[in-house]
Motif scaffolding. Structure first.
Motif, PDB file in Angstrom:
ATOM      1  N   LEU A 156       0.475   0.687  -0.330  1.00  0.00           N
ATOM      2  CA  LEU A 156       1.140  -0.510  -0.856  1.00  0.00           C
ATOM      3  C   LEU A 156       0.568  -0.833  -2.236  1.00  0.00           C
ATOM      4  O   LEU A 156      -0.279  -1.724  -2.391  1.00  0.00           O
ATOM      5  N   PRO A 157       0.973  -0.109  -3.270  1.00  0.00           N
ATOM      6  CA  PRO A 157       0.397  -0.319  -4.609  1.00  0.00           C
ATOM      7  C   PRO A 157       0.658  -1.700  -5.172  1.00  0.00           C
ATOM      8  O   PRO A 157      -0.129  -2.189  -5.986  1.00  0.00           O
ATOM      9  N   ASP A 158       1.740  -2.353  -4.751  1.00  0.00           N
ATOM     10  CA  ASP A 158       2.025  -3.691  -5.265  1.00  0.00           C
ATOM     11  C   ASP A 158       1.077  -4.737  -4.692  1.00  0.00           C
ATOM     12  O   ASP A 158       0.766  -5.733  -5.358  1.00  0.00           O
ATOM     13  N   VAL A 213      -5.015  -7.943  -3.223  1.00  0.00           N
ATOM     14  CA  VAL A 213      -6.026  -7.892  -2.175  1.00  0.00           C
ATOM     15  C   VAL A 213      -7.408  -7.640  -2.770  1.00  0.00           C
ATOM     16  O   VAL A 213      -8.395  -8.278  -2.386  1.00  0.00           O
ATOM     17  N   LEU A 214      -7.498  -6.718  -3.723  1.00  0.00           N
ATOM     18  CA  LEU A 214      -8.791  -6.421  -4.323  1.00  0.00           C
ATOM     19  C   LEU A 214      -9.327  -7.604  -5.124  1.00  0.00           C
ATOM     20  O   LEU A 214     -10.543  -7.850  -5.148  1.00  0.00           O
ATOM     21  N   SER A 236       4.132  -5.461   1.716  1.00  0.00           N
ATOM     22  CA  SER A 236       3.388  -5.834   0.511  1.00  0.00           C
ATOM     23  C   SER A 236       3.264  -7.343   0.394  1.00  0.00           C
ATOM     24  O   SER A 236       2.171  -7.879   0.120  1.00  0.00           O
ATOM     25  N   ALA A 237       4.369  -8.040   0.593  1.00  0.00           N
ATOM     26  CA  ALA A 237       4.337  -9.497   0.490  1.00  0.00           C
ATOM     27  C   ALA A 237       3.455 -10.108   1.569  1.00  0.00           C
ATOM     28  O   ALA A 237       2.699 -11.053   1.317  1.00  0.00           O
ATOM     29  N   ARG A 238       3.529  -9.565   2.783  1.00  0.00           N
ATOM     30  CA  ARG A 238       2.732 -10.095   3.886  1.00  0.00           C
ATOM     31  C   ARG A 238       1.244  -9.855   3.639  1.00  0.00           C
ATOM     32  O   ARG A 238       0.408 -10.736   3.876  1.00  0.00           O
ATOM     33  N   ALA A 239       0.874  -8.665   3.157  1.00  0.00           N
ATOM     34  CA  ALA A 239      -0.526  -8.361   2.891  1.00  0.00           C
ATOM     35  C   ALA A 239      -1.085  -9.269   1.797  1.00  0.00           C
ATOM     36  O   ALA A 239      -2.213  -9.768   1.899  1.00  0.00           O
ATOM     37  N   ALA A 283     -10.632  -5.467   5.513  1.00  0.00           N
ATOM     38  CA  ALA A 283      -9.722  -4.778   6.438  1.00  0.00           C
ATOM     39  C   ALA A 283      -8.327  -4.665   5.830  1.00  0.00           C
ATOM     40  O   ALA A 283      -7.648  -3.641   5.978  1.00  0.00           O
ATOM     41  N   LEU A 284      -7.895  -5.714   5.131  1.00  0.00           N
ATOM     42  CA  LEU A 284      -6.593  -5.672   4.463  1.00  0.00           C
ATOM     43  C   LEU A 284      -6.577  -4.616   3.363  1.00  0.00           C
ATOM     44  O   LEU A 284      -5.585  -3.898   3.191  1.00  0.00           O
ATOM     45  N   ALA A 285      -7.671  -4.527   2.605  1.00  0.00           N
ATOM     46  CA  ALA A 285      -7.726  -3.516   1.548  1.00  0.00           C
ATOM     47  C   ALA A 285      -7.608  -2.116   2.135  1.00  0.00           C
ATOM     48  O   ALA A 285      -6.886  -1.254   1.603  1.00  0.00           O
TER      49      ALA A 285
END
Length: 754
Positions: A496-498, A503-504, A468-471, A486-488
């Motif tokens: 990864l709800p957090d 990302v969005l 989550s932190a990396r994304a 791509a990340l989303a």
């Protein structure tokens, strides 16, 4: 003592056991020497920071090959390995000391100094020895042999030391004398000088501690330096003021495949599986047992191999050894015998033998008590819970996401991909099925992944938290819209709800600012897949749908202008985006967007300034979905042949029109008839210019399709618009339909049971 030098006093004896790292002959020799010498302390070349970990080598869960992993605390990517196999002399010495309850220590220059002395830019996770000469090569040449590996195998690896009352220490003395002669001619290397100074200090410290019989196991190259009488002050001066880095060490599993590469100790070996066999056989029936294993492997792979084959291969290997003047058939002789007798001259099964036996796919195991970063512990727990055992051999994994266990496995693997821990790689089938209930992966665990895990530990203590932190961090740092979409998609796949809201939000910001139609078209498919995946998993958000609709609308508006004034490469790329966007909008299922997209495609078809390949692709998409009449398609095909259209432009149009045709050309008589009639009407004067482009277009079709198309055209089969429906015959062909109907009946079962 067999000439073993005494460094301290007459009351204290020190056996310097010079070895070749990862050599089964050296390992057996060390075992025999220790049994004879009966030391009260064992000192081994290795990082002294690992002394606290040595007791774990006696744990019943510790199974070589394993390695000591050291990394810089502040820079986990800067790491080094010290690998040990069951046939490593250092491992034999370590296990001997632990079993006999003898004090054992590592005495090489500390890893803290090694890392600090090595520039970060040149650190690559390997610890090397910098030899000015090749000791084994020099000794082999002195013995009149050109092949150093063969000479060493004959003299050391195939020998059985300590038998028949022989002095088990004598071979080490002979090797020490040879190395002394070599080092007299070799230039001094500062790295070696520092290491040897530190090792001499540790030997003196062991003597001061009261040990009277000290065994030192080290690379044979170092023996002359350790035997030399060097003043203490000189060693202290050489080591004074060395910089230090903060390091951590642990045990990690290793593999035979990694032993075959030059990692750690600077002593990669080409045949660890063969060396393991030599060590386990202890010189008894080496060839017979080896060829029996080869035969068993070939039988498992359905090769016809009998006992007679094995007997004949043994005879041939021994005959080759005698002809070549070798004391025992080695790997080269057994390979030649296997090729000639068991493989009937073919090298294809030999590659299998090399992979499975000569190199081997053994993966070691370390006990749970070994120190590890929190992220590694969480990963190990998840691997155990999900029954995903790390294996060095490539393993295919097919997941049905409707099952809870497979869904959890999928989440774990996607999270690891986000963290850069490439244990699993999605296969092509998985890529095509993204957003559905099935995924396919290939798993293969490599020791270097332990470094990746340590490096990823900065993002969190659990796999989910770290991913989550990396994304989130990657989304904030991303500069291209495609990266964020791509990340989303990955965040949804990894659950990864957090991270998803972050990302969005970044996705919305990038989409609002990006005006490049190619970027928008590249981002839309991943966004629609994310929306579709979210729908089936009940994790979608309204923002995803709004973003997808907004991107699709902006593409429809900007695409006609973007399709003009393009070179051939850019036009092909945009045609690819056109196909992907068409699929994405179809999946999106928004009627308003769909209508706008159809209007956009129609505009492209009629836009003369648009690139030919784009116009042709747009026409094909409309035709496939029934938005373009057959007669209109024929008219468009005819227009590209007018004298005012350059032949290259017309061929590009056809190239776009036929893209993805494949089997459709065979089964859709309408499409084949249109293309055939168009080609038949190309003027003779233009045909030589158009032919190369047409050849390129049709060469992309599958070989079977090309053959079938040729047969249909040669047979004069044409599409008749008056008697056939679009793409189909006028009546059901019962003979052709019978196999399909039988299959359906088999699936559905008897009528009376339904």
């Amino acid at each position: 003592m067999g000439g073993v030098p005494s460094l301290i006093s007459a009351a204290q004896e020190i056996a310097l056991l010079g070895v070749r790292h990862h050599g089964p002959g050296s390992a057996r020799a060390v075992g025999a020497a220790l049994a004879q010498f009966r030391p009260d302390a064992v000192l081994i070349e290795g990082p002294p920071e690992a002394d606290a970990l040595l007791a774990l080598a006696a744990d019943k869960e510790m199974t070589p090959p394993v390695a000591l992993l050291a990394h810089v605390v502040d820079e986990p990517a800067r790491a080094a390995f010290w690998p040990f196999a069951a046939f490593s002399p250092e491992w034999v010495a370590l296990r001997h000391a632990l079993e006999e309850e003898i004090p054992v220590r590592f005495i090489d220059l500390p890893a803290a100094h090694t890392f600090a002395l090595t520039a970060p830019a040149s650190s690559d996770g390997e610890e090397r020895e910098a030899y000015a000469v090749d000791p084994i090569g020099e000794l082999a040449r002195a013995a009149g042999q050109e092949d150093a590996e063969r000479w060493w195998d004959d003299v050391v690896e195939h020998a059985r030391p300590g038998g028949g009352g022989e002095d088990a220490l004598a071979p080490f003395q002979a090797l020490a004398e040879a190395m002394t002669a070599l080092r007299e001619e070799a230039p001094e290397v500062l790295e070696d000088a520092r290491r040897e100074a530190y090792m001499r200090k540790q030997i003196r410290a062991a003597a001061r501690a009261g040990h009277e019989r000290i065994a030192v196991v080290c690379g044979a190259w170092h023996v002359p330096a350790l035997a030399a009488k060097v003043p203490v002050a000189a060693d202290n001066a050489l080591l004074r003021g060395l910089p230090k880095a903060k390091v951590e060490l642990t045990w990690v599993p290793w593999t035979h495949r990694r032993l075959s590469q030059h990692t750690g100790y600077g002593a990669g070996i080409a045949s660890p599986g063969w060396y393991q066999h030599l060590f386990d056989s202890d010189g008894r029936q080496v060839v017979e047992r080896w060829l029996a294993r080869v035969a068993a492997l070939l039988r498992e792979e359905d090769y016809a191999v009998s006992s007679a084959h094995v007997i004949e291969a043994v005879r041939l290997a021994e005959t080759l050894a005698a002809m070549r003047g070798r004391p025992l058939a080695g790997l080269a002789e057994t390979v030649d015998a296997v090729r000639a007798v068991l493989c009937e001259g073919s090298d294809v099964p030999l590659r299998l033998i090399e992979e499975r036996l000569i190199v081997g796919d053994a993966l070691g195991q370390v006990p749970e008590a070994a120190p590890a970063v929190p992220l590694q512990r969480d990963l190990t727990r998840l691997q155990r819970e999900l029954r995903l055992k790390p294996e060095t051999r490539v393993r295919a994994l097919d997941l049905d996401l409707r099952k809870d266990v497979d869904a959890a496995r999928s989440r774990l693997l996607h999270r690891l991909v986000l963290l850069g821990i490439d244990w699993a790689v999605p296969t092509e089938s998985q890529t095509r099925a993204t957003g559905t209930f099935r995924e396919s992966w290939e798993l293969s665990w490599e020791p270097e992944l332990a470094v990746r895990v340590a490096e990823a530990g900065i993002w969190g203590t659990t796999v989910e938290a770290a991913a989550s932190a990396r994304a989130s961090a990657r989304a904030v740092d991303a500069r291209q819209l495609g990266e964020v979409t791509a990340l989303a998609e990955t965040c949804l796949l990894a659950s990864l709800p957090d991270a998803l809201p972050v990302v969005l939000r970044c996705l919305a910001d990038r989409a609002a600012l990006d005006t490049d139609v190619a970027h928008l078209a590249e981002a839309l498919p991943a966004l629609v897949r994310s929306l579709r995946y979210g729908d089936v998993r009940a994790t979608a958000t309204p923002l995803l749908a709004d973003l997808a609709t907004s991107l699709a609308t902006r593409i429809c508006i900007g695409l006609p202008s973007a399709a003009t004034s393009l070179d051939a490469t850019a036009a092909q790329a945009l045609a690819g985006h056109l196909t992907a966007t068409h699929t994405a909008i179809t999946l999106l299922g928004e009627p308003g967007v769909q209508a706008r997209w159809v209007a956009c495609l129609r505009g492209l078809v009629e836009r003369e300034l648009a690139a030919g390949v784009v116009r042709g692709r747009a026409a094909r998409l409309l035709l496939d979905d029934g938005w373009l009449e057959e007669g209109e398609a024929a008219r468009l095909l005819g227009l590209v042949l007018t004298p005012g259209v350059p032949p290259a432009e017309g061929a590009a149009w056809v190239d776009g029109f036929l893209a993805g045709g494949g089997v459709l050309l065979v089964h859709d008589q309408r499409l084949l008839g249109l293309v055939d009639a168009w080609i038949a009407r190309i003027p003779d004067a233009a045909f030589p210019d158009v032919l190369p482009l047409l050849r390129r277009t049709f060469s992309r079709l599958e070989p079977g399709v090309r053959r079938s198309v040729g047969e249909l055209v040669r047979g004069g089969r044409r599409h008749d618009a008056e008697t056939e429906h679009a793409g189909f015959a006028t009546e059901l062909d019962a003979a052709q339909a019978a196999p399909a109907l039988a299959t359906v009946q088999l699936i559905l079962g008897p009528t009376e049971t339904r």
